[in-house]
Design a protein around this motif. Sequence first.
Motif, PDB file in Angstrom:
ATOM      1  N   GLU A 177      58.917  82.961   9.015  1.00 39.18           N
ATOM      2  CA  GLU A 177      59.859  83.948   9.989  1.00 39.18           C
ATOM      3  C   GLU A 177      59.211  84.835   9.732  1.00 39.18           C
ATOM      4  N   VAL A 178      58.806  85.545   9.873  1.00 39.77           N
ATOM      5  CA  VAL A 178      58.488  87.066   9.835  1.00 39.77           C
ATOM      6  C   VAL A 178      60.201  88.308   9.844  1.00 39.77           C
ATOM      7  N   PHE A 179      60.975  87.650  11.091  1.00 44.97           N
ATOM      8  CA  PHE A 179      61.647  88.818  10.766  1.00 44.97           C
ATOM      9  C   PHE A 179      63.336  88.148  10.469  1.00 44.97           C
ATOM     10  N   PRO A 180      63.911  87.978   9.155  1.00 40.91           N
ATOM     11  CA  PRO A 180      64.726  86.488   8.785  1.00 40.91           C
ATOM     12  C   PRO A 180      66.251  86.933  10.445  1.00 40.91           C
ATOM     13  N   ASP A 181      67.068  86.490  10.177  1.00 38.33           N
ATOM     14  CA  ASP A 181      68.124  86.820  10.918  1.00 38.33           C
ATOM     15  C   ASP A 181      67.995  87.578  12.490  1.00 38.33           C
ATOM     16  N   TYR A 182      66.617  87.491  12.806  1.00 36.23           N
ATOM     17  CA  TYR A 182      66.505  87.975  13.725  1.00 36.23           C
ATOM     18  C   TYR A 182      67.232  87.531  15.297  1.00 36.23           C
ATOM     19  N   PRO A 183      67.976  88.268  15.864  1.00 33.56           N
ATOM     20  CA  PRO A 183      68.465  87.791  17.636  1.00 33.56           C
ATOM     21  C   PRO A 183      67.430  87.089  18.055  1.00 33.56           C
ATOM     22  N   GLY A 184      66.593  88.581  18.184  1.00 30.03           N
ATOM     23  CA  GLY A 184      65.453  87.003  19.769  1.00 30.03           C
ATOM     24  C   GLY A 184      65.243  88.304  20.623  1.00 30.03           C
ATOM     25  N   PHE A 185      64.159  88.826  21.654  1.00 34.90           N
ATOM     26  CA  PHE A 185      63.973  89.746  22.151  1.00 34.90           C
ATOM     27  C   PHE A 185      63.425  88.482  23.411  1.00 34.90           C
ATOM     28  N   LEU A 186      64.403  88.695  24.158  1.00 35.61           N
ATOM     29  CA  LEU A 186      63.980  87.510  25.505  1.00 35.61           C
ATOM     30  C   LEU A 186      62.745  87.855  26.590  1.00 35.61           C
ATOM     31  N   PHE A 187      62.500  89.071  26.837  1.00 32.41           N
ATOM     32  CA  PHE A 187      62.596  89.941  27.508  1.00 32.41           C
ATOM     33  C   PHE A 187      60.988  89.307  26.748  1.00 32.41           C
ATOM     34  N   ALA A 188      60.648  89.212  25.990  1.00 33.17           N
ATOM     35  CA  ALA A 188      58.737  89.258  25.397  1.00 33.17           C
ATOM     36  C   ALA A 188      58.675  87.943  25.815  1.00 33.17           C
ATOM     37  N   VAL A 189      59.641  86.582  25.714  1.00 33.71           N
ATOM     38  CA  VAL A 189      59.417  85.183  26.112  1.00 33.71           C
ATOM     39  C   VAL A 189      58.871  85.016  27.816  1.00 33.71           C
ATOM     40  N   LEU A 190      59.822  85.908  28.334  1.00 33.43           N
ATOM     41  CA  LEU A 190      59.952  85.862  30.185  1.00 33.43           C
ATOM     42  C   LEU A 190      58.516  85.975  30.816  1.00 33.43           C
ATOM     43  N   PRO A 191      58.256  86.097  31.982  1.00 31.61           N
ATOM     44  CA  PRO A 191      56.827  86.183  32.461  1.00 31.61           C
ATOM     45  C   PRO A 191      56.305  88.056  32.069  1.00 31.61           C
ATOM     46  N   PRO A 192      58.101  88.506  32.089  1.00 32.80           N
ATOM     47  CA  PRO A 192      57.618  90.126  32.759  1.00 32.80           C
ATOM     48  C   PRO A 192      56.792  90.287  31.456  1.00 32.80           C
ATOM     49  N   GLY A 193      57.258  89.781  30.051  1.00 35.45           N
ATOM     50  CA  GLY A 193      56.966  90.254  28.453  1.00 35.45           C
ATOM     51  C   GLY A 193      55.358  89.726  28.362  1.00 35.45           C
ATOM     52  N   ALA A 194      55.105  88.744  29.495  1.00 32.77           N
ATOM     53  CA  ALA A 194      53.772  88.016  29.103  1.00 32.77           C
ATOM     54  C   ALA A 194      52.327  89.269  29.815  1.00 32.77           C
ATOM     55  N   PHE A 195      53.281  89.775  31.263  1.00 26.55           N
ATOM     56  CA  PHE A 195      52.386  90.793  31.793  1.00 26.55           C
ATOM     57  C   PHE A 195      52.077  91.835  30.961  1.00 26.55           C
ATOM     58  N   ILE A 196      53.210  91.894  30.397  1.00 28.91           N
ATOM     59  CA  ILE A 196      52.938  93.463  29.836  1.00 28.91           C
ATOM     60  C   ILE A 196      52.141  93.503  28.358  1.00 28.91           C
ATOM     61  N   GLY A 197      52.360  92.567  27.852  1.00 32.07           N
ATOM     62  CA  GLY A 197      51.174  91.856  26.635  1.00 32.07           C
ATOM     63  C   GLY A 197      49.774  91.687  27.021  1.00 32.07           C
ATOM     64  N   LEU A 198      49.730  90.837  28.147  1.00 31.53           N
ATOM     65  CA  LEU A 198      48.033  91.474  28.526  1.00 31.53           C
ATOM     66  C   LEU A 198      48.341  92.525  28.697  1.00 31.53           C
ATOM     67  N   GLY A 199      48.357  93.046  29.635  1.00 35.74           N
ATOM     68  CA  GLY A 199      48.455  94.123  29.528  1.00 35.74           C
ATOM     69  C   GLY A 199      47.737  95.231  28.734  1.00 35.74           C
ATOM     70  N   LEU A 200      48.698  95.520  27.152  1.00 35.59           N
ATOM     71  CA  LEU A 200      48.010  95.893  26.678  1.00 35.59           C
ATOM     72  C   LEU A 200      46.924  95.781  25.882  1.00 35.59           C
ATOM     73  N   ILE A 201      46.846  94.200  25.818  1.00 35.68           N
ATOM     74  CA  ILE A 201      45.555  93.517  25.304  1.00 35.68           C
ATOM     75  C   ILE A 201      44.451  94.009  25.719  1.00 35.68           C
ATOM     76  N   ILE A 202      44.792  94.442  27.456  1.00 41.95           N
ATOM     77  CA  ILE A 202      43.134  94.921  28.055  1.00 41.95           C
ATOM     78  C   ILE A 202      43.217  95.950  27.861  1.00 41.95           C
ATOM     79  N   ALA A 203      44.650  96.907  28.057  1.00 40.02           N
ATOM     80  CA  ALA A 203      43.995  98.409  27.658  1.00 40.02           C
ATOM     81  C   ALA A 203      43.294  98.839  26.025  1.00 40.02           C
ATOM     82  N   GLY A 204      43.890  97.881  24.907  1.00 43.75           N
ATOM     83  CA  GLY A 204      43.526  98.415  23.836  1.00 43.75           C
ATOM     84  C   GLY A 204      41.590  97.881  23.854  1.00 43.75           C
ATOM     85  N   LYS A 205      41.395  96.696  24.845  1.00 43.23           N
ATOM     86  CA  LYS A 205      39.962  96.488  24.877  1.00 43.23           C
ATOM     87  C   LYS A 205      39.123  97.620  25.330  1.00 43.23           C
TER      88      LYS A 205
END
Length: 237
Positions: A177-205
């Motif tokens: 539990e990295v962030f105790p009492d974390y309210p959650g961030f729904l956007f990251a769990v939804l598909p748009p969050g996956a697109f942005i996350g993958l884009g960041l990984i590709i950009a970093g590479k």
Amino acid sequence: MAETDYRKITLDGLWNNNPATVQILGLCPLLAVTGTVVNALGLGLATLVVLMGSNGAVSLIRGYVTDAVRLPAFVMIIAALVTVIEMLMRAFTFELYEILGIFIPLIVTNCTVLGRADAFASKNPVLPSLLDGFMMGAGFLVILVILGGMRELIGQGTLFDNMQLLLGPVASGWRLEVFPDYPGFLFAVLPPGAFIGLGLIIAGKNVIDRRLKAARKARQADQPTASRRVRTTGKVS
């Protein structure tokens, strides 16, 4: 196959020709199931096993299959391996199998699997083909886990949640539990969050690749200068 070729196969699978960040293949399952590390790890391991098995089998039969039935034969091999993986997951990791759902059978249609069978395994001996399948699968697995970790951490504030679904009771206490009492961030769990996350990984590479390329150019530019100094003075200054 020469040793340098094995090195190239390894680098291609893990970095230079990574299925997720370079070839941009298999995005449907990659983006759909990477909400947590355990989901990503489960799908990544299944894909890795299928890649290795299909590459090895295709390499073994490459001299006996005509062009007319080559692709259907490859698809049948891949489908058989996916069916075995699906049955094993239903038997030993049923809850995770239910979470991954249709994306396990969809490995049959993953362009990476069929692409490596046709482009590499059908033209090379068994050992290089197995290594190619393993490295391509490992490269895909690493990106899955990184993306799953990013989305789980940002979306839920945890890491390695529900790892017991894949690894059994021994992993039941792995949840961080990295962030105790974390309210959650729904956007990251939804598909748009996956697109942005993958884009960041590709950009970093891409940033890392550009810096490595610039460093190589700088070294190559220094070599003629050093050679001229040796010819002029008889020693390296």
